[in-house]
Write an enzyme that holds these catalytic residues in place. Structure first.
Site, PDB file in Angstrom:
ATOM      1  N   HIS A 152     -10.137  31.389 -65.509  1.00 40.02           N
ATOM      2  CA  HIS A 152     -10.955  32.436 -64.857  1.00 40.02           C
ATOM      3  C   HIS A 152     -10.330  32.866 -63.519  1.00 40.02           C
ATOM      4  O   HIS A 152     -10.972  32.760 -62.469  1.00 40.02           O
ATOM      5  CB  HIS A 152     -12.406  31.946 -64.661  1.00 40.02           C
ATOM      6  N   ARG A 169     -15.936  38.497 -70.056  1.00 40.75           N
ATOM      7  CA  ARG A 169     -16.811  37.334 -70.190  1.00 40.75           C
ATOM      8  C   ARG A 169     -16.629  36.759 -71.589  1.00 40.75           C
ATOM      9  O   ARG A 169     -16.502  37.506 -72.574  1.00 40.75           O
ATOM     10  CB  ARG A 169     -18.284  37.726 -69.983  1.00 40.75           C
TER      11      ARG A 169
HETATM   12  P1  NAP Z   1     -18.573  48.537 -64.429  1.00 41.15           P
HETATM   13  O1  NAP Z   1     -17.983  49.370 -63.336  1.00 41.15           O
HETATM   14  O2  NAP Z   1     -20.043  48.427 -64.514  1.00 41.15           O
HETATM   15  O3  NAP Z   1     -17.978  49.108 -65.804  1.00 41.15           O
HETATM   16  C1  NAP Z   1     -18.415  48.650 -67.045  1.00 41.15           C
HETATM   17  C2  NAP Z   1     -17.808  49.507 -68.139  1.00 41.15           C
HETATM   18  O4  NAP Z   1     -18.217  48.988 -69.405  1.00 41.15           O
HETATM   19  C3  NAP Z   1     -18.286  50.954 -68.082  1.00 41.15           C
HETATM   20  O5  NAP Z   1     -17.241  51.822 -68.472  1.00 41.15           O
HETATM   21  C4  NAP Z   1     -19.405  50.968 -69.126  1.00 41.15           C
HETATM   22  O6  NAP Z   1     -19.672  52.239 -69.711  1.00 41.15           O
HETATM   23  C5  NAP Z   1     -18.843  50.025 -70.153  1.00 41.15           C
HETATM   24  N1  NAP Z   1     -19.905  49.485 -71.006  1.00 41.15           N
HETATM   25  C6  NAP Z   1     -20.960  48.693 -70.662  1.00 41.15           C
HETATM   26  N2  NAP Z   1     -21.716  48.420 -71.726  1.00 41.15           N
HETATM   27  C7  NAP Z   1     -21.151  49.061 -72.781  1.00 41.15           C
HETATM   28  C8  NAP Z   1     -21.482  49.177 -74.140  1.00 41.15           C
HETATM   29  N3  NAP Z   1     -22.577  48.579 -74.667  1.00 41.15           N
HETATM   30  N4  NAP Z   1     -20.693  49.946 -74.927  1.00 41.15           N
HETATM   31  C9  NAP Z   1     -19.614  50.564 -74.420  1.00 41.15           C
HETATM   32  N5  NAP Z   1     -19.227  50.498 -73.121  1.00 41.15           N
HETATM   33  C10 NAP Z   1     -19.994  49.738 -72.320  1.00 41.15           C
HETATM   34  O7  NAP Z   1     -18.000  47.044 -64.358  1.00 41.15           O
HETATM   35  P2  NAP Z   1     -16.620  46.552 -63.705  1.00 41.15           P
HETATM   36  O8  NAP Z   1     -16.747  46.472 -62.233  1.00 41.15           O
HETATM   37  O9  NAP Z   1     -15.509  47.362 -64.270  1.00 41.15           O
HETATM   38  O10 NAP Z   1     -16.559  45.046 -64.248  1.00 41.15           O
HETATM   39  C11 NAP Z   1     -16.572  44.733 -65.635  1.00 41.15           C
HETATM   40  C12 NAP Z   1     -16.753  43.235 -65.842  1.00 41.15           C
HETATM   41  O11 NAP Z   1     -15.559  42.535 -65.486  1.00 41.15           O
HETATM   42  C13 NAP Z   1     -17.806  42.571 -64.965  1.00 41.15           C
HETATM   43  O12 NAP Z   1     -19.098  42.777 -65.471  1.00 41.15           O
HETATM   44  C14 NAP Z   1     -17.393  41.109 -64.997  1.00 41.15           C
HETATM   45  O13 NAP Z   1     -18.051  40.453 -66.053  1.00 41.15           O
HETATM   46  C15 NAP Z   1     -15.894  41.160 -65.315  1.00 41.15           C
HETATM   47  N6  NAP Z   1     -15.097  40.589 -64.219  1.00 41.15           N
HETATM   48  C16 NAP Z   1     -14.240  39.560 -64.513  1.00 41.15           C
HETATM   49  C17 NAP Z   1     -13.457  38.991 -63.521  1.00 41.15           C
HETATM   50  C18 NAP Z   1     -12.502  37.852 -63.822  1.00 41.15           C
HETATM   51  O14 NAP Z   1     -11.910  37.296 -62.893  1.00 41.15           O
HETATM   52  N7  NAP Z   1     -12.310  37.477 -65.066  1.00 41.15           N
HETATM   53  C19 NAP Z   1     -13.535  39.493 -62.205  1.00 41.15           C
HETATM   54  C20 NAP Z   1     -14.404  40.543 -61.948  1.00 41.15           C
HETATM   55  C21 NAP Z   1     -15.179  41.089 -62.959  1.00 41.15           C
HETATM   56  P3  NAP Z   1     -20.198  53.479 -68.814  1.00 41.15           P
HETATM   57  O15 NAP Z   1     -18.984  53.873 -67.985  1.00 41.15           O
HETATM   58  O16 NAP Z   1     -20.589  54.491 -69.780  1.00 41.15           O
HETATM   59  O17 NAP Z   1     -21.296  52.935 -67.955  1.00 41.15           O
END
Ligand code: NAP
Length: 314
Positions: free
Chosen positions: A277, A229
């Site tokens: 995006h 993001r």
């Molecule tokens: P997820 O499974 O919830 O994983 C988030 C990761 O970030 C986890 O490892 C989490 O740690 C870590 N994290 C969160 N807050 C943190 C902090 N304050 N300090 C350190 N680590 C932190 O999410 P996901 O499914 O992988 O998706 C991640 C993001 O990708 C989404 O939220 C979305 O914004 C983005 N996204 C982008 C696109 C695009 O097309 N550009 C598409 C889909 C998603 P823990 O493992 O300890 O919980």
């Protein structure tokens, strides 16, 4: 017969019909009905809804709602918009999405690893000049976020021969990946990056995480990819790092304002690649199948799928 499932979609969203068709195909025994086609009795009885960027006032039309299923993986907007409710927010966790993101991570890592921005610039100037080659095994890709997307990306990068390290809030154990956790270990992980890739959710804890101070820990000449993001990276600090060469190149798929305004500096910066995006588009067929599984389980057991931890923000 089950009560109809409200389908609550932002009026500006263009692909509601495609989603409705895909969802209905996966749930032939259910009636999925746009909010404005539901009568008052049906609205009064709904305990859950499928939502796409819903307006908060539309959600308020459903007084018994206990949970909403978003069709997206990133739900920061819902978390903010529904802050004054205790609704549970279920996001999309789709292996297909993780696979698509891992592919994008590999593609744009290779773009940077094989110096494509420099060769493209040389071609524009008719310059024939081989650059020094460094093999993948001598480079480290640092992943911010080791969740559903980060873990899939890590595996793909390891397969391609890179060294991989990753950072998360709680410590992970992933074969072949050097894992860092928590704020105190962020500088050490940043210091390892030849290419830094952001796959974090946007929360109060990650907003502006990459700023002048933290970017200062990244080795000079490293590159950056943001597939998460826009507001996670300070635009101002990134621009300064690109202008002084501290960051060699940035591949940006996400921005604080989207679509990126025509006068935004990123468009014309020679060391920025702008993407609209597109790193991991949601596949509405696989996503609908997963949403259907979650809803079927809820119908059978009354168990709400795993939902966003409101305190953490993701
Ligand atoms: P997820 O499974 O919830 O994983 C988030 C990761 O970030 C986890 O490892 C989490 O740690 C870590 N994290 C969160 N807050 C943190 C902090 N304050 N300090 C350190 N680590 C932190 O999410 P996901 O499914 O992988 O998706 C991640 C993001 O990708 C989404 O939220 C979305 O914004 C983005 N996204 C982008 C696109 C695009 O097309 N550009 C598409 C889909 C998603 P823990 O493992 O300890 O919980």
């Amino acid at each position: 017969m089950n009560a109809p499932i409200p389908f609550v979609v932002n009026p500006d969203y263009r692909f509601a019909r495609e989603w409705l068709a895909a969802l209905q195909r996966e749930m032939p025994g259910e009636r999925i009905v746009p909010l404005n086609e539901l009568d008052t009795a049906a609205k009064a009885e709904s305990t859950f809804a499928i939502v796409i960027n819903p307006l908060p006032e539309d959600i308020r039309q459903l007084p018994r709602l206990a949970w909403v299923h978003s069709v997206w993986a990133g739900v920061e907007r819902l978390v903010t918009d529904l802050a004054d409710t205790d609704l549970k927010i279920v996001r999309l966790v789709d292996p297909q999405l993780a696979d698509t993101m891992a592919e994008a991570v590999l593609a744009w890592t290779m773009f940077l690893h094989r110096d494509m921005p420099l060769y493209a610039a040389q071609q524009r100037e008719h310059i024939w000049m081989p650059l020094e080659y460094t093999r993948a095994q001598a480079k480290t890709i640092a992943l911010l976020g080791l969740g559903a997307l980060g873990e899939a990306a890590a595996r793909r990068l390891l397969d391609a021969g890179f060294n991989v390290c990753g950072w998360s809030r709680t410590r992970k154990t992933l074969a072949g990946v050097e894992c860092f956790a928590g704020e105190s270990e962020l500088p050490a992980m940043l210091a390892k990056a030849d290419i830094l890739i952001c796959l974090l959710p946007l929360t109060a804890g990650t907003n502006d995480l990459l700023n002048a101070e933290t970017l200062g820990h990244v080795p000079s000449g490293a590159s950056l990819i943001n597939f998460a993001r826009g507001p996670i990276i300070s635009d101002h600090a990134l621009r300064a790092c690109l202008d002084n060469g501290h960051i060699k190149h940035a591949v940006l798929d996400v921005f604080s304002v989207e679509p990126l305004p025509p006068d935004a500096w990123q468009w014309a910066h020679p060391d920025v690649t702008v993407l609209p995006h597109i790193s991991a588009p949601t596949d509405c067929r696989t996503a609908s199948a997963i949403i259907a599984q979650n809803i079927n389980r809820y119908r059978e057991t009354g168990q709400i799928p795993e939902s966003v931890d409101r305190a953490r923000g993701y």
